[in-house]
Design an enzyme around this catalytic site. Structure first.
Site, PDB file in Angstrom:
ATOM      1  N   CYS A  69      39.183  42.048  26.978  1.00  0.00           N
ATOM      2  CA  CYS A  69      39.244  41.710  28.406  1.00  0.00           C
ATOM      3  C   CYS A  69      38.372  40.531  28.785  1.00  0.00           C
ATOM      4  O   CYS A  69      38.778  39.673  29.577  1.00  0.00           O
ATOM      5  CB  CYS A  69      38.860  42.935  29.241  1.00  0.00           C
ATOM      6  SG  CYS A  69      37.141  43.484  29.023  1.00  0.00           S
ATOM      7  N   HIS A 109      34.121  46.039  31.564  1.00  0.00           N
ATOM      8  CA  HIS A 109      35.467  45.503  31.772  1.00  0.00           C
ATOM      9  C   HIS A 109      35.384  44.270  32.665  1.00  0.00           C
ATOM     10  O   HIS A 109      34.747  44.301  33.723  1.00  0.00           O
ATOM     11  CB  HIS A 109      36.398  46.535  32.400  1.00  0.00           C
ATOM     12  CG  HIS A 109      37.810  46.025  32.528  1.00  0.00           C
ATOM     13  ND1 HIS A 109      38.609  45.812  31.417  1.00  0.00           N
ATOM     14  CD2 HIS A 109      38.534  45.634  33.598  1.00  0.00           C
ATOM     15  CE1 HIS A 109      39.776  45.332  31.819  1.00  0.00           C
ATOM     16  NE2 HIS A 109      39.763  45.200  33.138  1.00  0.00           N
ATOM     17  N   ASP A 124      44.629  41.105  36.389  1.00  0.00           N
ATOM     18  CA  ASP A 124      44.075  41.574  35.118  1.00  0.00           C
ATOM     19  C   ASP A 124      45.096  41.398  33.999  1.00  0.00           C
ATOM     20  O   ASP A 124      46.213  41.905  34.076  1.00  0.00           O
ATOM     21  CB  ASP A 124      43.700  43.057  35.239  1.00  0.00           C
ATOM     22  CG  ASP A 124      42.794  43.534  34.116  1.00  0.00           C
ATOM     23  OD1 ASP A 124      42.769  42.894  33.050  1.00  0.00           O
ATOM     24  OD2 ASP A 124      42.108  44.555  34.313  1.00  0.00           O
TER      25      ASP A 124
END
Length: 212
Positions: A69, A109, A124
């Site tokens: 991520c 994250h 995202d």
């Protein structure tokens, strides 16, 4: 056009002369998800590089690897900025639905908050198979994509002031939490993401340092 912008378009198969509008972001997110894998090989092989713009371009666009991520969303953040969007990076805490608890490794994250027409959206491309594939408004409104239904709900906790919730197609019957994040705590410099990478690589509770 910057090197990153051109190489990103090449990697995902988007023409260099196509203007990236807000309406085109669903397509960008879909192409990115198909083209740049969510994977942890550099962590497993102990060859992680410092998180910096040049290193992200080299790894993800020149060497055509994937990433986690903090790499995938950092690169998308730079791409969005290059294409005239107002975007910032933020950090969240992932929820473990099996354990019914947030992960103990903290705010590991990375995601993006994007402002368009006076409204803020969560974007995202670094959440594995849980990707919304579309900007998710921070109003609580439900949006859908071929991956399922998604919403961002205001929820104050020690982990932040919002949560991403999802109902994945062919998987979830009820809403479940993806992660909590703090809209007031943005990432001032992409170098801050090195802290996430260190935790992901070294913490005994990290889900990404044990097997590919």
């Amino acid at each position: 056009m910057s090197e990153l912008n051109g190489l990103y378009r090449q990697r995902i198969g988007m023409p260099e002369n196509e203007k990236i509008t807000f309406a085109a972001l669903d397509r960008v997110l879909g192409l990115t998800a198909k083209s740049i894998p969510f994977e942890n090989f550099s962590i497993i092989e102990h060859r992680a590089s410092v998180i910096a713009k040049d290193n992200l371009v080299r790894k993800l666009l020149v060497d055509k690897e994937g990433g986690l991520c903090y790499e995938l969303n950092a690169l998308l953040y730079f791409f969005l900025i290059d294409n005239g969007f107002h975007a910032i990076l933020t950090r969240g805490v992932v929820y473990n639905n099996e354990a019914q608890a947030y992960l103990t490794i903290g705010r590991t994250h990375a995601a993006i908050l994007l402002v368009h027409a006076d409204q803020t959206y969560l974007v995202d491309t670094g959440f594995g198979g849980n990707l919304p594939l579309t900007p998710v408004p921070m109003t609580g409104e439900t949006v859908t994509s071929r991956n399922g239904a998604f919403r961002v709900r205001k929820a104050h906790s020690e982990h932040g002031d919002y949560v991403l919730e999802m109902k994945l197609k062919h998987k979830d019957n009820d809403w479940r939490i993806g992660y909590a994040f703090d809209s007031e705590k943005s990432v001032a410099d992409v170098a801050e993401l090195n802290e996430i990478q260190t935790i992901i690589a070294e913490h005994p509770d990290s889900p990404f340092n044990k097997h590919p």
